[in-house]
Design an enzyme around this catalytic site. Structure first.
Site, PDB file in Angstrom:
ATOM      1  N   THR A 196       0.836  -1.194   0.000  1.00 47.38           N
ATOM      2  CA  THR A 196       0.000   0.000   0.000  1.00 47.38           C
ATOM      3  C   THR A 196       0.873   1.248   0.000  1.00 47.38           C
ATOM      4  O   THR A 196       0.586   2.221  -0.710  1.00 47.38           O
ATOM      5  CB  THR A 196      -0.948  -0.013   1.218  1.00 47.38           C
ATOM      6  OG1 THR A 196      -1.696  -1.222   1.192  1.00 47.38           O
ATOM      7  CG2 THR A 196      -1.889   1.165   1.182  1.00 47.38           C
ATOM      8  N   ASN A 227      -7.541  -3.947  -5.438  1.00 43.41           N
ATOM      9  CA  ASN A 227      -7.473  -3.850  -3.978  1.00 43.41           C
ATOM     10  C   ASN A 227      -6.428  -2.850  -3.486  1.00 43.41           C
ATOM     11  O   ASN A 227      -6.567  -2.303  -2.388  1.00 43.41           O
ATOM     12  CB  ASN A 227      -7.200  -5.230  -3.363  1.00 43.41           C
ATOM     13  CG  ASN A 227      -6.014  -5.923  -3.995  1.00 43.41           C
ATOM     14  OD1 ASN A 227      -6.062  -6.255  -5.192  1.00 43.41           O
ATOM     15  ND2 ASN A 227      -4.958  -6.117  -3.253  1.00 43.41           N
ATOM     16  N   CYS A 239     -10.334  -3.011   1.720  1.00 44.27           N
ATOM     17  CA  CYS A 239     -10.625  -3.318   0.316  1.00 44.27           C
ATOM     18  C   CYS A 239     -11.888  -4.163   0.177  1.00 44.27           C
ATOM     19  O   CYS A 239     -12.758  -3.848  -0.631  1.00 44.27           O
ATOM     20  CB  CYS A 239      -9.441  -4.005  -0.344  1.00 44.27           C
ATOM     21  SG  CYS A 239      -8.724  -5.332   0.634  1.00 44.27           S
TER      22      CYS A 239
END
Lengths: 350, 350, 350, 350
Positions: free
Chosen positions: D13, D317, D151
């Site tokens: 991320t 995601n 997500c």
């Protein structure tokens, strides 16, 4: 040695039948038909089979050759294509294991609703035994016509059967979310199966009225003794082989985890090809660990606080979902040990 | 029944040995060792083996148990780890098939150069038979210590052996470009094997002095009767199983396509696990069509105008590249039919 | 705004051009042709482009519309299909970037040898600029006809150019082992691209005389000032996008690692889309980390003891291997910053 | 230029935030923290970013540096790890976009039930805005603490929101069957994420009480004005990026296909990143066609005869499921065009 013909032998299910039967000690494959590859050796299509079936070549489908060369017919022809030849073969006294959808539904009206045409042999629908050994083993002994189940139907039925039989769930609200590998679509290339489009996909298809739900409803209703409503929502994922059915349902009558576990154990503990995954890694069934074999791994997740259960069944769509199950049913119908030629252990990693 | 121990049984090669031996009619596996999973049932790690080896659990590696429980030892321990126990087992009269690199090189000096240490048992290097049946079948009969070849070495040697034996190529300039699936790296997770990083990768690794080139050079030099220089350049690609060796070389003495074809046919036409792909789809070897089996498919591309040849060998790195080949060598050394327990047909699609 | 037509816009290269040009600040796409999808909106085929090109629909290829609607033509038509319309467009004064092989070879005799026909416009072969900015940036400025290179040729040339330019290698014995993802084969489904067959494959193809070797030889020979012989041996692996060229060669004149490194740095340090991987993870180029971008990552492995070098180039076959490179050349020819619309950063993980 | 810190910048991320922010015209990334890679350049971990962030290196997480170097903090630290530093940063007046689960739940009691501990900053739970622009756009303007959604929760909520808002479905019996790629598990290798085990898997996980169901229930209940019970059953499939939520529910009050369609159109027609798939290929949402972008594609399948609906949402995601959505919320909170730096078009094929 039983003389066996494989119709539609150049497709994936046909190839899988040839792979299994190559080492079946009681079988000699005498005929393998294909429209496209007439005259070619088997390994011209099935590269894996190089070194096997050295004297066999694909031939055109013809009734006279069939009746002359074979005692048993495995038909892997597409839906609707093999009906008449199957009927003729039966009339001539051959045994037929049909892997298409042609003889799976008992009720001609239901057949018409799902397949859009009158069934030309409604009597054969009655005669056919639905080839799921876990539900119909006794009827399969000596059966002349076996309608081998669809892959998604097999997974759905085997996931749900213990819960339906014990009436642990609401029979009106069942949805089976199926995830399937690309081989389930058969060997014909298409835009959707083109590797660049298919690899990495997570794609719903036939999400409104999948045909296999007719089979699943028929079999589960018979098991329950009342109507069971089952929807199938299949998804294409990027495996090659393997399908997982995640059957979502709601528990009734205060049923909980122990009831669910007991229902699975009671139903499957003596089944040679059903393995109940419980309290051990990887936790739930994953088709990755049955690929290449005739096993179906089953299991369940229970959320008691929400009265929710998900029953899982993982299988190889070409084996327990097609060719393996057909050979299992054949073995039973012939009186052979039902595991004959099916002692194939899955790969890990596979 | 021969009592067999598998050392390092929780890794991929160990698991593959267990998969094969589960159905070997002359073998009983009496011991399976693992450092990490002592006391766990086999299927706790090898989910595919659920239903097999019901009475066996992983145990700690211990010499006394080994000598008591086993007549034959398959060691799938990592390089350097099993040397002493192997030596002790040999001394006690057991037969050992070692799948590590510990006993593959004949010359202790070469061993030292590639593995950075003096070999503690240089006499065993002489005693060991390099377990490649296609080159050493006769020596394998009755052998007590078998050094089972590396996967990339097996593919490289089998691709090149016919050309080297017939001296069709320049023996000084050979580069083998290997493409291998992720299982070749073993069962331990790492950053490079993490699925998000590994899937879709086409990644060179150990591209300067891959250790398997020592084995390949040794074996091909012995075959040629002169020094053969072979480089291996491996690449990680996103298959799980399977390795393809593309051996690039230059033809000498006016050799052309017919010579190449004849060399392959001469060398391999009677080999039970080598299939020569020639003039039929898919054209060249592809490991996809040998996965799960002990086959190695070989073939060649020739560009006569440039005096260039590429010889290909495709195998399953855990089968013909490891466990399958080890069982094949074991069968030969025991006097069994070498195909025993190895009649496993690849899947298609797989 | 430059009015741009994309011919052959429903294929993968056409779609990739549309993806890039959608955000090009100096471009308006006024025409997108397709034989199969006439009248359909762009996102009917290119699902990713839903929300873009709302007023554009696929149209049939027609010269009058082309001349009326466009100033610049990107032709992604198959080899041989677009020659005449390209010639007409040029005659009418349009600029053409042709992504087929039609105008890449300078010598009509070489064209005939590789493509089996007389070239109908030998004068255009002379006029065309080979659209590889790293070798022909100056010629590209103002060019009217740009022959955009093939993907495997781009990778092969960029891997080898520094070594060839500095004469560090034997120019007679070079073999480029290419590994490529499935999108390289285009958007038309086939048996070989069918997901169940393609996924997991490691499959050599066109291994005897790959056409891109003609381009690579032409460009590298020009760079060397003498004949360079290059063979390409491509392999299908199971990525979707991405190609890696592993160019195997032999060092001459005592050249070693430092010479190789210096050659790469000298040639590429000011290139906006070439990244030299050196002394940092992942060690060597891997197309996984350029996917979606116009980057080509290059690097080398040197085995000095064997005088061996492998030069690597990793690219996205649809970007630096096709559409991205075409837009880069277009930008140069128009006098735009060559990075315009190409500031696309690869994904990780991708 | 807003000075931005990314905490936990070496994970997936974090890397995705860096990829997006590299080209954000209003942002300068001044700090990127990592425990493991302190001192390393960004591209040492994020190979794709080679050539970007040339002057930035990973640094250790420290409050003083944070307060000195940054005005806005994106925290991609694991759940529970960043709470105190986030609280301190807020107190010092910084804006925080937190991508962990730490501030997503409004009710401290619910937090405790799902995460097993008292929340140390219950007041911040009230202050935090749940960063889903489609539901909370107005609250996001000027927000100081944004709790960026999970997500699976994002996909579940966006699939169901139109149906819940219009009360078209039974709010008591909703099960969301999620299929997700391997990057959802983060960048740390594990046995389950090891490529040989993960590739080809179709594996249920956390199938009994997935934590994201708390978020989904909270948000959907708020939307309905009454309690909505949602279960999430996630499955690992073998994509790298992408998640599909298939939300299975039962229609009430005679609702049918038109009502469903209208609900989606009404809710999403003006959303910049939601695309409703309706009556065009590929029929239903597939995350494959949003990978790399901030889009979420939504759609629905209706079986009126069974009063059954499946609502689908497909997203990347790491983008709409994490970093992309966080930047979208950041843009809104700062008063920028919410699409800034997010005009990234998905690849096809990808």
């Amino acid at each position: 040695m039983v003389k066996v013909a494989v119709l539609g032998a150049s497709g994936y299910t046909g190839g899988e039948l040839l792979r299994i039967l190559a080492l079946h000690p009681n079988v000699e494959v005498t005929l393998a038909t294909s429209r496209e590859f007439v005259g070619r050796p088997i390994h011209y299509v099935h590269f894996n089979l190089r070194g096997y079936y050295k004297d066999l070549r694909f031939s055109r489908l013809a009734l006279d050759a069939l009746l002359k060369e074979a005692e048993v017919v495995f038909s892997a022809l597409p839906h609707g294509v093999g009906m008449h030849i199957v009927a003729s073969a039966l009339e001539a006294g051959l045994k037929v294991i049909d892997l298409s959808a042609d003889f799976r539904l008992k009720d001609p009206a239901v057949y018409k609703r799902w397949y859009g045409m009158e069934h030309p042999y409604p009597d054969l629908l009655q005669k056919a035994v639905y080839g799921l050994p876990e539900l119909h083993r006794e009827e399969l002994r000596g059966a002349q016509l076996i309608a081998s189940p669809g892959c998604n139907a097999t997974a759905s039925i085997l996931a749900l059967a213990p819960l339906v039989k014990q009436k642990l769930i609401d029979l009106e609200k069942i949805v089976v979310d199926v995830k399937a590998g690309s081989s389930e679509g058969g060997s014909e290339p298409s835009r959707g199966s083109h590797h660049p489009e298919r690899e990495g996909a997570i794609r719903p298809y036939e999400a409104e009225g999948h045909r296999h739900s007719a089979e699943a409803s028929q079999e589960l209703s018979a098991l329950a003794g009342e109507e069971v409503k089952v929807s199938l929502v299949p998804h294409a994922v990027s495996s090659v082989r393997g399908a997982l059915a995640s059957a979502h349902a709601w528990l009734v009558g205060g049923a909980g985890r122990e009831d669910v576990t007991k229902a699975f154990v009671d139903m499957y503990s003596r089944e040679p090809f059903v393995r109940f995954i419980f309290m051990a890694p990887p936790g739930y069934p994953d088709p990755k660990y049955v690929v290449g074999s005739n096993y179906v791994d089953v299991g369940a997740a229970v959320e008691s606080s929400l009265s929710r259960v998900t029953a899982f069944a993982a299988l190889d769509n070409l084996m327990k979902g097609a060719a393996g199950q057909a050979v299992q049913a054949f073995n039973i119908s012939m009186g052979f040990d039902e595991r004959t030629a099916l002692r194939l252990i899955p790969l890990k990693p596979g």
